[in-house]
Scaffold this active site. Structure first.
Site, PDB file in Angstrom:
ATOM      1  N   ASN A   1       2.746  33.883   8.262  1.00 25.59           N
ATOM      2  CA  ASN A   1       3.732  32.807   8.330  1.00 25.59           C
ATOM      3  C   ASN A   1       4.441  32.954   9.679  1.00 25.59           C
ATOM      4  O   ASN A   1       5.242  33.856   9.859  1.00 25.59           O
ATOM      5  CB  ASN A   1       4.730  32.925   7.168  1.00 25.59           C
ATOM      6  CG  ASN A   1       5.848  31.910   7.264  1.00 25.59           C
ATOM      7  OD1 ASN A   1       5.799  31.013   8.116  1.00 25.59           O
ATOM      8  ND2 ASN A   1       6.852  32.034   6.407  1.00 25.59           N
TER       9      ASN A   1
ATOM     10  N   LYS B   1       6.618  31.048  10.873  1.00 30.40           N
ATOM     11  CA  LYS B   1       7.965  30.450  10.870  1.00 30.40           C
ATOM     12  C   LYS B   1       8.073  29.558  12.111  1.00 30.40           C
ATOM     13  O   LYS B   1       7.051  29.033  12.567  1.00 30.40           O
ATOM     14  CB  LYS B   1       9.040  31.525  10.798  1.00 30.40           C
ATOM     15  CG  LYS B   1       8.745  32.496   9.647  1.00 30.40           C
ATOM     16  CD  LYS B   1       9.849  33.408   9.285  1.00 30.40           C
ATOM     17  CE  LYS B   1       9.391  34.275   8.109  1.00 30.40           C
ATOM     18  NZ  LYS B   1      10.429  35.168   7.633  1.00 30.40           N
TER      19      LYS B   1
ATOM     20  N   GLU C   1       8.618  37.582  -2.529  1.00 28.86           N
ATOM     21  CA  GLU C   1       9.290  37.967  -1.282  1.00 28.86           C
ATOM     22  C   GLU C   1      10.768  38.220  -1.571  1.00 28.86           C
ATOM     23  O   GLU C   1      11.566  37.276  -1.563  1.00 28.86           O
ATOM     24  CB  GLU C   1       9.180  36.835  -0.247  1.00 28.86           C
ATOM     25  CG  GLU C   1       7.782  36.532   0.203  1.00 28.86           C
ATOM     26  CD  GLU C   1       7.755  35.937   1.611  1.00 28.86           C
ATOM     27  OE1 GLU C   1       7.151  36.561   2.484  1.00 28.86           O
ATOM     28  OE2 GLU C   1       8.343  34.872   1.840  1.00 28.86           O
TER      29      GLU C   1
ATOM     30  N   GLY D   1      12.363  40.068   7.156  1.00 25.91           N
ATOM     31  CA  GLY D   1      12.838  40.208   8.537  1.00 25.91           C
ATOM     32  C   GLY D   1      13.868  41.312   8.751  1.00 25.91           C
ATOM     33  O   GLY D   1      14.538  41.345   9.773  1.00 25.91           O
TER      34      GLY D   1
ATOM     35  N   SER E   1       8.894  42.281   5.512  1.00 21.01           N
ATOM     36  CA  SER E   1       8.850  43.398   6.462  1.00 21.01           C
ATOM     37  C   SER E   1       7.569  44.225   6.408  1.00 21.01           C
ATOM     38  O   SER E   1       7.602  45.436   6.639  1.00 21.01           O
ATOM     39  CB  SER E   1      10.076  44.297   6.288  1.00 21.01           C
ATOM     40  OG  SER E   1      11.242  43.592   6.676  1.00 21.01           O
TER      41      SER E   1
ATOM     42  N   GLY F   1       5.301  37.759   8.041  1.00 25.01           N
ATOM     43  CA  GLY F   1       6.041  36.959   9.014  1.00 25.01           C
ATOM     44  C   GLY F   1       5.933  37.552  10.397  1.00 25.01           C
ATOM     45  O   GLY F   1       4.916  37.399  11.087  1.00 25.01           O
ATOM     46  N   GLY F   2       6.985  38.277  10.812  1.00 25.79           N
ATOM     47  CA  GLY F   2       7.079  38.823  12.168  1.00 25.79           C
ATOM     48  C   GLY F   2       5.817  39.503  12.675  1.00 25.79           C
ATOM     49  O   GLY F   2       5.385  39.235  13.805  1.00 25.79           O
TER      50      GLY F   2
HETATM   51  P1  13P Z   1       8.729  39.242   7.641  1.00 25.94           P
HETATM   52  O1  13P Z   1       7.328  39.767   7.472  1.00 25.94           O
HETATM   53  O2  13P Z   1       9.074  38.924   9.066  1.00 25.94           O
HETATM   54  O3  13P Z   1       9.712  40.083   6.944  1.00 25.94           O
HETATM   55  O4  13P Z   1       8.740  37.810   6.910  1.00 25.94           O
HETATM   56  C1  13P Z   1       8.274  37.712   5.618  1.00 25.94           C
HETATM   57  C2  13P Z   1       8.209  36.277   5.267  1.00 25.94           C
HETATM   58  O5  13P Z   1       9.220  35.628   5.070  1.00 25.94           O
HETATM   59  C3  13P Z   1       6.885  35.664   5.201  1.00 25.94           C
HETATM   60  O6  13P Z   1       6.941  34.425   4.577  1.00 25.94           O
END
Ligand code: 13P
Length: 249
Positions: A8, A10, A165, A171, A211, A232-233
């Protein structure tokens, strides 16, 4: 074991960057046994489609309108995504719920619209820290599931991936503990079992997000109760994401 590895992005990166990312990911994961789903912003989807063509990587969007079409300036419909070759859509991400005030009812309508258009849904659920501290995480997640899946038929669950999640893990660099992930995934499967059937509870795909990074991914994604991860990140770096995506779990 084959896992589902979802990125993702974002609101990060540009469409031009998507071109190099897609080509690199396709090359680096060509031998992967896992199912890889990339969810960039809407503006990147055509480029991604073009440069992922010929690979087994699937495309997902990060959001979709609950309406089918019409006077909804700025919205993107399920049929528009479908027409672009998108197969998945993330619905109910905690950032949509908190920053854009999406309710469980809206999430439910989005799922119905997406499924009826032939898109598969990645349904995000998860508690915040106050709810966890109050020992209400289980009850909260159960209600999110019940509300999101209201009126969804059992045979439609094939098109639904549940992403657990926990909001406090997104994050922040703090992942949930393995035993807490196991407990919550068990609760999710039990609730699906209660709402539909034991078989559906066992068969539904459940992934974890929050994370996950290049250091911790293995111990989490390897958990037998989990079908994969939503990242995400760490998915923004194609080298790291490719390592996670091509791992043999
Ligand atoms: P992170 O992996 O950056 O914590 O984000 C998780 C997320 O919200 C994926 O949808």
């Amino acid at each position: 074991m084959k896992k589902i590895i979802i990125s993702n992005f974002k609101m990060n990166t540009t469409p031009s960057e998507m071109k190099t990312y897609s080509m690199a990911l396709a090359t680096k994961t060509s031998e992967s046994k896992n199912q890889i789903i990339v969810c960039p912003p809407f503006t990147h989807l055509s480029v991604a489609k073009q440069f992922l063509d010929g690979s087994k990587i699937c495309l997902g969007a990060q959001n979709v309108s609950d309406a089918e079409k019409g006077a909804y300036t700025g919205e993107i419909s399920a049929s528009m995504l479908k027409d672009l070759g998108v197969e998945y859509v993330i619905v109910g991400h905690s950032e949509r719920r908190s920053k854009f005030k999406e309710t469980d009812r809206l999430v439910n309508r989005k799922i119905k619209t997406a499924l009826s258009c032939g898109l598969k849904v990645i349904l995000c659920i998860g508690e915040d820290l106050a709810t966890r501290d109050a020992k209400q995480a289980g009850a909260f997640v159960k209600k999110q599931l019940d509300d999101a899946l209201k009126g969804i038929y059992e045979n439609e669950l094939e098109g639904v991936i549940i992403a657990y999640e926990p909001i406090w893990a997104i994050g922040t660099g703090k992942t949930a503990q393995v035993k807490d992930i196991q407990k919550m995934v068990e609760l999710i499967r039990k609730e699906i079992g209660y709402l539909y059937s034991e078989k559906s509870g066992e068969q539904i795909n459940v992934v974890y997000g929050g994370s996950i990074d290049i250091k911790n991914y293995k111990k989490i994604i390897s958990l037998p109760c989990l079908n994969g991860a939503l990242i995400g990140g760490a998915s923004l770096n194609v080298d790291n994401f490719a390592v996670i995506a091509r791992e043999n779990y």
